[in-house]
Design an enzyme around this catalytic site. Structure first.
Site, short mmCIF file in Angstrom:
data_model
loop_
_atom_site.label_atom_id
_atom_site.label_comp_id
_atom_site.label_asym_id
_atom_site.label_seq_id
_atom_site.Cartn_x
_atom_site.Cartn_y
_atom_site.Cartn_z
N ARG A 34 40.59 51.81 33.37
CA ARG A 34 40.64 51.04 34.63
C ARG A 34 39.99 51.80 35.78
O ARG A 34 39.41 51.19 36.69
CB ARG A 34 42.09 50.67 34.96
CG ARG A 34 42.23 49.67 36.14
CD ARG A 34 43.65 49.13 36.24
NE ARG A 34 43.80 48.10 37.27
CZ ARG A 34 44.40 48.28 38.45
NH1 ARG A 34 44.92 49.45 38.76
NH2 ARG A 34 44.48 47.30 39.33
N ILE A 60 40.72 43.88 42.48
CA ILE A 60 40.96 43.97 41.04
C ILE A 60 42.46 43.70 40.89
O ILE A 60 43.28 44.29 41.60
CB ILE A 60 40.53 45.35 40.47
CG1 ILE A 60 40.94 45.51 38.99
CG2 ILE A 60 41.05 46.52 41.28
CD1 ILE A 60 40.33 46.77 38.33
N SER A 61 42.81 42.78 40.01
CA SER A 61 44.20 42.34 39.91
C SER A 61 45.13 43.46 39.44
O SER A 61 44.70 44.43 38.82
CB SER A 61 44.31 41.16 38.93
OG SER A 61 43.37 40.17 39.26
N GLN A 62 46.41 43.25 39.71
CA GLN A 62 47.46 44.17 39.26
C GLN A 62 47.47 44.21 37.73
O GLN A 62 47.36 43.17 37.08
CB GLN A 62 48.79 43.61 39.79
CG GLN A 62 49.99 44.42 39.48
CD GLN A 62 51.28 43.65 39.78
OE1 GLN A 62 51.24 42.56 40.34
NE2 GLN A 62 52.39 44.24 39.41
#
Ligand code: SAH
Length: 215
Positions: A34, A60-62
């Site tokens: 990530r 950027i999503s959780q």
């Protein structure tokens, strides 16, 4: 060991506690770095369970939301998936471990180009990306057995429902910009009958129609 290894293990354990039980999904999350998808300023927070800013005012999503949406999609290595909203490319990279091929659309040219370069650097070869308006889907590649939208739509784009194959599943956050949004799971049965189910409340950047104008 990689400098992030300990934090990564901790995050995977947290995802398990939060109800992510699909071991293929957990393993995909473990295999995708990530930190590579995050701007240098925030990179040391890559394995916190939070959304982070990328460029062009997007996020950027959780990790939990990425894992949850992916699990609800019921990934299948024999199938192809359409993603709307490439953004950093992280969700697409996770999907690339769980599907035969990923088609991903982004409306910002700079994000699209960054993601394509990153897939190349990371040697991910089963993602096909394009610059375009995901609101319209990807007609040439339809139908899709799986569709995931990673920006919140005011309402479900009919083109996406049309491009969902029989026995298909679509995961899409719906709701007003800055307001109450909810993830929907939309399924089509083998007769093409559409059903809709509400999952969990979320906060996403909006799905915007048309290409982005960039300076
Ligand atoms: N999946 C991404 C999440 C990025 S945020 C990730 O893992 O990083 C959502 C993205 O959807 C943003 O990059 C935004 O520009 C994009 N987006 C919004 N509306 C869109 C549209 N109509 N077509 C394609 N992309 C869109």
């Amino acid at each position: 060991m990689n400098e992030y290894a300990t934090q990564k293990i901790r995050l995977i354990m947290e995802l398990r506690r939060q109800g992510i039980s699909n071991t293929s999904v957990l393993s995909a999350m473990e295999r995708v770095p990530r930190e590579e998808f995050i701007p240098p300023t925030f990179r040391d927070r890559a394995y916190e369970n939070i959304a982070l800013p990328i460029t062009s005012g997007q996020t950027i999503s959780q990790p939990y939301i990425v894992a949850y949406m992916t699990q609800m999609l019921k990934p299948d290595l024999r199938q192809k998936v359409l993603e709307v909203g490439t953004g950093s490319g992280y969700q697409a990279a996770v999907l690339s471990k769980l599907f035969r091929r990923v088609y991903s659309i982004e409306r910002f040219r700079s994000l699209h180009i960054n993601a394509v370069n990153l897939f190349d650097t990371l040697k991910i070869s089963n993602i096909t990306s394009k610059l375009g308006d995901g609101y319209k889907g990807w007609k040439e590649q339809a139908p899709f057995s799986h569709i995931i939208v990673t920006a919140a739509a005011a309402d479900v784009p009919s083109a996406l429902v049309d491009q969902l194959g029989d026995n298909g599943v679509m995961i899409i956050p719906v709701g007003p910009d800055q307001g109450d949004q909810i993830i929907l799971r939309i399924t089509k049965d083998h007769h093409g009958m559409v059903a809709e189910e509400e999952l969990i409340p979320v906060r996403f950047v909006p799905l915007v129609q048309g290409l982005a104008v960039e300076s």
